[in-house]
Design an enzyme around this catalytic site. Structure first.
Site, short mmCIF file in Angstrom:
data_model
loop_
_atom_site.label_atom_id
_atom_site.label_comp_id
_atom_site.label_asym_id
_atom_site.label_seq_id
_atom_site.Cartn_x
_atom_site.Cartn_y
_atom_site.Cartn_z
N ASP A 76 0.82 -1.21 0.00
CA ASP A 76 0.00 0.00 0.00
C ASP A 76 0.85 1.26 0.00
OD1 ASP A 76 -2.51 -0.98 0.07
OD2 ASP A 76 -2.75 -0.84 2.25
N LYS A 119 -2.85 3.36 -2.80
CA LYS A 119 -4.04 4.16 -3.06
C LYS A 119 -3.87 5.50 -2.40
CE LYS A 119 -7.14 0.37 -2.03
NZ LYS A 119 -8.08 -0.01 -0.99
N MET A 127 -8.89 9.27 7.45
CA MET A 127 -9.34 9.68 6.11
C MET A 127 -10.23 10.91 6.21
SD MET A 127 -10.12 5.87 4.58
CE MET A 127 -10.79 5.11 6.04
N1 SAH Z 1 -5.24 0.54 8.64
C1 SAH Z 1 -4.69 1.86 8.82
C2 SAH Z 1 -5.67 2.93 8.42
C3 SAH Z 1 -6.00 2.94 6.97
S1 SAH Z 1 -7.05 4.25 6.50
C4 SAH Z 1 -4.24 2.02 10.27
O1 SAH Z 1 -4.54 1.20 11.13
O2 SAH Z 1 -3.51 2.99 10.53
C5 SAH Z 1 -5.90 5.45 5.94
C6 SAH Z 1 -5.85 6.63 6.89
O3 SAH Z 1 -4.97 6.33 7.97
C7 SAH Z 1 -5.31 7.88 6.32
O4 SAH Z 1 -6.29 8.59 5.58
C8 SAH Z 1 -4.92 8.63 7.55
O5 SAH Z 1 -6.07 9.14 8.20
C9 SAH Z 1 -4.39 7.54 8.41
N2 SAH Z 1 -2.92 7.38 8.32
C10 SAH Z 1 -2.24 6.27 8.05
N3 SAH Z 1 -0.91 6.48 8.13
C11 SAH Z 1 -0.75 7.77 8.47
C12 SAH Z 1 0.37 8.59 8.73
N4 SAH Z 1 1.61 8.14 8.64
N5 SAH Z 1 0.14 9.87 9.08
C13 SAH Z 1 -1.10 10.35 9.19
N6 SAH Z 1 -2.19 9.62 8.95
C14 SAH Z 1 -2.03 8.35 8.61
#
Ligand code: SAH
Length: 428
Positions: A215, A237, A344
């Site tokens: 991803d 994505k 998100m």
């Molecule tokens: N499964 C992931 C979330 C996926 S949805 C988890 O547990 O973290 C994707 C969202 O995760 C992004 O839109 C953002 O809101 C957040 N996200 C993931 N990595 C991030 C990062 N390094 N910094 C800020 N937001 C992050």
């Protein structure tokens, strides 16, 4: 140079191994021989709990008495570890006369076998031992006949380092030839993007993967360490651009696994937190492919932490909810003592704040928008439900970002919000 020792591994399955001594060292040796399928006899008037329990469970025989010559009758292999130099020496002497190899914990000079320190992983055994030491003149006060074999602490430290490197995937553990049959899929939570926040288990699976399906928000730094012949499929994505549809990702996972390849699906954060891990698992299982899910450090908790925000804090917040803010927020848990974490949530930040206020949250509720947690662009923008959308717009906040709503935001070094010329501090 002294004569080197001959390294071997012994198959003791169904063969008599006699361990003389009942202390922790003897117990470890006895149980290791039991594990290896040996017929094990422990000779000791007293034995520690592990030996007693194993004897009670019928896994070994314990003769609760002193060693007497003749106890090695029929043995293929012997250990002397009584802690008593003379008894150990007597065992070694009997072993020598019977042509039985014998470990002697107390006196390396008469031992004929040594136990290496061992690291095991995925069917590979790495043994670390010392070569025969070059005899050196005894120091005054040394018990001349008590020769220690090598440097056991150095050997153990080396073994530990190898074990760790095997675990973390730093050593090339990937089999060159696979056993026939379908491969496996591991849905690996990669954490918020920093390689250091990927679990050891995840790294180990990556190190032996044939295919890595990755991803955009996964810790992509690990890709550089993969072998050249590992296939990397990038299904990154960004919100609004679903580059690869979920069905296509599922299909890729299943197809490679059915072709006999081990697949790691490397995801950002945790696979089961707004990560569609459940769907990917179901798709694999429906196709008869075995799946392992490796949890990851979710951005919902770690990205606030990167900005100095604990999602709970005694006296401030007793709980938190993680909500997707990609679409209309709808009903969300309320209360001043409950932190809301929106993922998100950049595109619809303004609408989400308005929905929360309409739902009863105070306009002055602190909000933090943490962009690119642990990444080079990490930045925290704070404000309130009333003004954070303006502030975010003013500084050009971009995805990915985690939005934190609640009083815990005031614990961040980024609180209070930067006051622009002529502006007033936010209402509380
Ligand atoms: N499964 C992931 C979330 C996926 S949805 C988890 O547990 O973290 C994707 C969202 O995760 C992004 O839109 C953002 O809101 C957040 N996200 C993931 N990595 C991030 C990062 N390094 N910094 C800020 N937001 C992050």
């Amino acid at each position: 140079m002294s004569t080197p020792l001959l390294p071997v591994q012994l198959d003791v399955a169904g063969r008599l191994v006699v361990v003389v001594g009942g202390g922790p060292v003897a117990a470890r040796r006895a149980l290791a021989a039991v594990e290896a399928g040996g017929v094990v006899v422990v000779v000791a008037p007293w034995a520690c709990e592990d030996v007693v329990e194993a004897a009670q469970a019928g896994r070994l025989d314990w003769w609760p008495r002193d060693y007497v010559p003749g106890d090695l009758d029929g043995a293929w292999f012997a250990h002397a570890a009584t802690g008593d130099h003379d008894v150990d020496a007597a065992v070694s002497t009997e072993a020598e006369s019977r042509r039985v190899f014998c470990v002697n914990a107390g006196d390396a000079a008469v031992a004929t076998a040594w136990v290496p320190a061992v690291a095991r992983a995925d069917g590979v055994v790495v043994s670390v031992g010392s070569d025969r030491p070059t005899p050196s003149p005894p120091h005054p006060g040394d018990h001349a006949s008590r020769v220690r074999h090598g440097d056991p602490r150095r050997v153990r430290r080396l073994r530990d380092a190898i074990a760790t490197a095997l675990d973390t995937g730093d050593l090339p553990l990937r089999p060159q030839r696979r056993s026939p049959g379908p491969g496996r899929v591991a849905l690996v939570g990669g954490g918020p993007g920093d390689v250091g926040l990927l679990t050891t288990r995840g790294r180990r699976l990556l190190a032996r993967a044939d295919v890595v399906v990755v991803d955009a928000l996964a810790p992509r730094g690990v890709l550089a360490d993969l072998d050249d012949d590992v296939l990397v499929v990038d299904v990154g994505k960004t919100p609004g651009h679903h580059l690869v549809p979920q069905e296509e990702i599922n299909r890729v996972l299943v197809e490679h696994a059915l072709a006999g390849r081990d697949v790691v699906r490397l995801k950002g954060g945790d696979p089961y937190v707004l990560g569609r891990g459940g769907e990917e698992r179901a798709a694999c299982e429906a196709a008869g492919v075995a799946v392992e899910v490796v949890p990851g450090v979710t951005s919902a908790v770690s990205v606030p932490a990167a900005a100095g925000i604990p999602v709970t804090h005694r006296g401030v917040a007793r709980g938190f909810s993680v909500v997707s803010a990609h679409e209309e927020l709808g009903d969300v848990p309320g209360g001043a003592e409950h932190t809301l974490v929106l993922l998100m949530g950049v595109a619809r930040l303004r609408e989400s704040c308005a929905t929360l206020v309409a739902g009863g949250r105070a306009e002055g509720t602190p909000v933090a928008v943490v962009e690119d947690g642990y990444g080079p662009r990490q930045r925290t923008t704070t404000g309130t439900l009333a003004d954070v959308a303006d502030r975010a717009e003013a500084v050009g906040v971009r995805s990915p970002a985690v939005v934190v709503v609640g009083d815990v935001v005031t614990l961040s070094p980024a609180w209070p919000p930067v006051i622009k010329d002529g502006a007033h501090p936010p209402p509380r």
